[in-house]
Design an enzyme around this catalytic site. Structure first.
Site, mmCIF file in Angstrom:
data_model
loop_
_atom_site.group_PDB
_atom_site.id
_atom_site.type_symbol
_atom_site.label_atom_id
_atom_site.label_comp_id
_atom_site.label_asym_id
_atom_site.label_seq_id
_atom_site.Cartn_x
_atom_site.Cartn_y
_atom_site.Cartn_z
ATOM 1 N N GLU A 265 1.586 -8.288 8.659
ATOM 2 C CA GLU A 265 1.906 -6.844 8.686
ATOM 3 C C GLU A 265 2.836 -6.454 7.541
ATOM 4 O O GLU A 265 3.310 -5.324 7.470
ATOM 5 C CB GLU A 265 2.555 -6.468 10.016
ATOM 6 C CG GLU A 265 1.621 -6.570 11.216
ATOM 7 C CD GLU A 265 0.328 -5.794 11.024
ATOM 8 O OE1 GLU A 265 0.384 -4.647 10.543
ATOM 9 O OE2 GLU A 265 -0.741 -6.350 11.349
ATOM 10 N N ARG B 75 -3.285 -7.944 -20.636
ATOM 11 C CA ARG B 75 -4.185 -7.435 -21.686
ATOM 12 C C ARG B 75 -3.450 -6.599 -22.719
ATOM 13 O O ARG B 75 -3.887 -6.470 -23.856
ATOM 14 C CB ARG B 75 -5.285 -6.533 -21.080
ATOM 15 C CG ARG B 75 -6.264 -7.199 -20.196
ATOM 16 C CD ARG B 75 -7.193 -6.168 -19.573
ATOM 17 N NE ARG B 75 -7.939 -5.420 -20.576
ATOM 18 C CZ ARG B 75 -8.988 -5.884 -21.235
ATOM 19 N NH1 ARG B 75 -9.430 -7.095 -20.984
ATOM 20 N NH2 ARG B 75 -9.606 -5.158 -22.142
ATOM 21 N N PRO C 80 0.819 -1.221 0.000
ATOM 22 C CA PRO C 80 0.000 0.000 0.000
ATOM 23 C C PRO C 80 0.851 1.268 0.000
ATOM 24 O O PRO C 80 0.343 2.360 -0.265
ATOM 25 C CB PRO C 80 -0.820 -0.116 1.290
ATOM 26 C CG PRO C 80 -0.166 -1.158 2.120
ATOM 27 C CD PRO C 80 0.621 -2.045 1.203
ATOM 28 N N ASP D 269 -9.896 0.655 -25.234
ATOM 29 C CA ASP D 269 -10.305 0.708 -23.826
ATOM 30 C C ASP D 269 -10.046 2.081 -23.215
ATOM 31 O O ASP D 269 -9.246 2.860 -23.734
ATOM 32 C CB ASP D 269 -9.519 -0.328 -23.006
ATOM 33 C CG ASP D 269 -10.051 -1.743 -23.194
ATOM 34 O OD1 ASP D 269 -11.204 -1.894 -23.628
ATOM 35 O OD2 ASP D 269 -9.288 -2.688 -22.904
HETATM 36 N N1 SAM Z 1 0.718 -3.117 7.712
HETATM 37 C C1 SAM Z 1 0.723 -2.810 6.331
HETATM 38 C C2 SAM Z 1 0.481 -1.302 6.156
HETATM 39 O O1 SAM Z 1 -0.368 -0.768 6.866
HETATM 40 O O2 SAM Z 1 1.099 -0.680 5.278
HETATM 41 C C3 SAM Z 1 -0.348 -3.557 5.591
HETATM 42 C C4 SAM Z 1 -0.132 -5.019 5.492
HETATM 43 S S1 SAM Z 1 -1.358 -5.822 4.530
HETATM 44 C C5 SAM Z 1 -2.497 -6.394 5.732
HETATM 45 C C6 SAM Z 1 -0.574 -7.290 3.977
HETATM 46 C C7 SAM Z 1 -0.019 -7.250 2.577
HETATM 47 O O3 SAM Z 1 -1.035 -6.959 1.652
HETATM 48 C C8 SAM Z 1 1.060 -6.218 2.316
HETATM 49 O O4 SAM Z 1 2.302 -6.652 2.754
HETATM 50 C C9 SAM Z 1 0.989 -6.058 0.823
HETATM 51 O O5 SAM Z 1 1.755 -7.045 0.160
HETATM 52 C C10 SAM Z 1 -0.488 -6.312 0.522
HETATM 53 N N2 SAM Z 1 -1.262 -5.075 0.290
HETATM 54 C C11 SAM Z 1 -2.165 -4.525 1.103
HETATM 55 N N3 SAM Z 1 -2.709 -3.436 0.577
HETATM 56 C C12 SAM Z 1 -2.148 -3.264 -0.632
HETATM 57 C C13 SAM Z 1 -2.289 -2.293 -1.666
HETATM 58 N N4 SAM Z 1 -3.125 -1.274 -1.555
HETATM 59 N N5 SAM Z 1 -1.553 -2.452 -2.792
HETATM 60 C C14 SAM Z 1 -0.703 -3.467 -2.923
HETATM 61 N N6 SAM Z 1 -0.515 -4.421 -1.970
HETATM 62 C C15 SAM Z 1 -1.220 -4.316 -0.836
#
Ligand code: SAM
Length: 258
Positions: A122, A160, A95, A175
């Site tokens: 996490e 795609r 994220p 698209d």
């Molecule tokens: N504790 C982290 C934070 O708040 O930044 C979030 C961990 S999340 C529960 C677990 C995993 O989901 C991350 O390590 C990532 O690989 C993936 N993930 C979660 N949200 C994402 C997003 N918006 N884009 C890409 N990967 C995401």
């Protein structure tokens, strides 16, 4: 040429969603695309197959450890050497990453191989990200439970754009986003549903007129729903004229309805 994706994931079964059905699954069947799934649990020796541990400093949740992910990554790299594959980009779905969009999908569609790392819990130990990840990519400002769904979004959207993957070659050109605009609205049978009619021009068989209507409609869709896109897209004189025209028409229609 096959484009391959190597994905490091604790939940490889989730990726069946990409390969069992739909247009992208056919490209995997036809060997235009290749998907290799690597589970960090297969790279640990301890009886519990631990891949995560408590965070240093305390706090909730668990953190994925470096060693199993690195072993999986090294195995992928050995595999690539055996196959004589060039260098790959290592992407961690996160994220905190750069926001994934059409431009990024297009850029990544030019790579022969991508290594995608899916976090869980996490996330993963920062030292792995600092040492071995080329880019962190996010699918939006929200948090999913793991990197698997975000990784699948990347694989689907990138695939795609690879020539030959879609049934109708290059149909992605029409698209949304491809030329900086949203797609025009779509209609199908029946011509009349209750009292709702399809725009006459689409039934006219006049291809020139239809193309013009679609461009005008696409400009208006963008203007209405994503005006920010028009800031980055220089309109031709003809496009500007069409947009002004359709705005006037819509204003006129809405006044008439009142
Ligand atoms: N504790 C982290 C934070 O708040 O930044 C979030 C961990 S999340 C529960 C677990 C995993 O989901 C991350 O390590 C990532 O690989 C993936 N993930 C979660 N949200 C994402 C997003 N918006 N884009 C890409 N990967 C995401």
């Amino acid at each position: 040429m096959t484009t391959s994706f190597d994905v490091i994931t604790l939940m490889p079964q989730m990726f069946n969603a990409l390969t069992i059905d739909g247009v992208i699954s056919r490209a995997f069947e036809n060997k235009l695309l290749e998907l290799n799934l690597w589970n960090p649990r297969d790279f640990v020796d301890d009886i519990h197959q631990s891949v995560d541990d408590r965070p240093f400093g305390g706090g909730p949740g668990m953190v994925m450890m470096i060693d199993p992910i690195l072993k999986a990554l090294n195995k992928i790299k050995i595999n690539h050497q055996d196959k004589d594959l060039g260098s790959s980009k290592v992407i961690y779905l996160s994220p905190k990453g750069n926001r994934f969009d059409h431009k990024k999908a297009l850029e990544l569609s030019n790579q022969d191989n991508l290594i995608l790392i899916c976090g869980r819990y996490e996330g993963i130990d920062q030292r792995f990200i600092d040492g071995w990840v080329d880019e962190e990519i996010s699918v939006g400002d929200y948090v999913t439970s793991g990197g698997e769904l975000p990784a699948m979004i990347l694989v689907d959207a990138i695939s795609r754009l690879i020539p030959g993957v879609l049934n109708k070659n290059d149909s992605y050109i029409q698209d949304s986003f491809y030329d900086g605009l949203l797609d025009h609205t779509q209609y199908t049978r029946s011509e009349e549903f209750k009292d709702l009619k399809v725009p006459d021009v689409l039934l006219s068989g006049d291809h020139k007129k239809i193309a013009m209507w679609r461009l005008k409609n696409s400009l208006y869709e963008t203007f209405k729903k994503r005006p920010d896109l028009l800031k980055d897209r220089e309109l031709t004189t003809e496009e500007s004229r069409l947009l002004q025209e359709v705005i006037r028409e819509q204003e006129h229609d809405s006044k008439k309805r009142k």
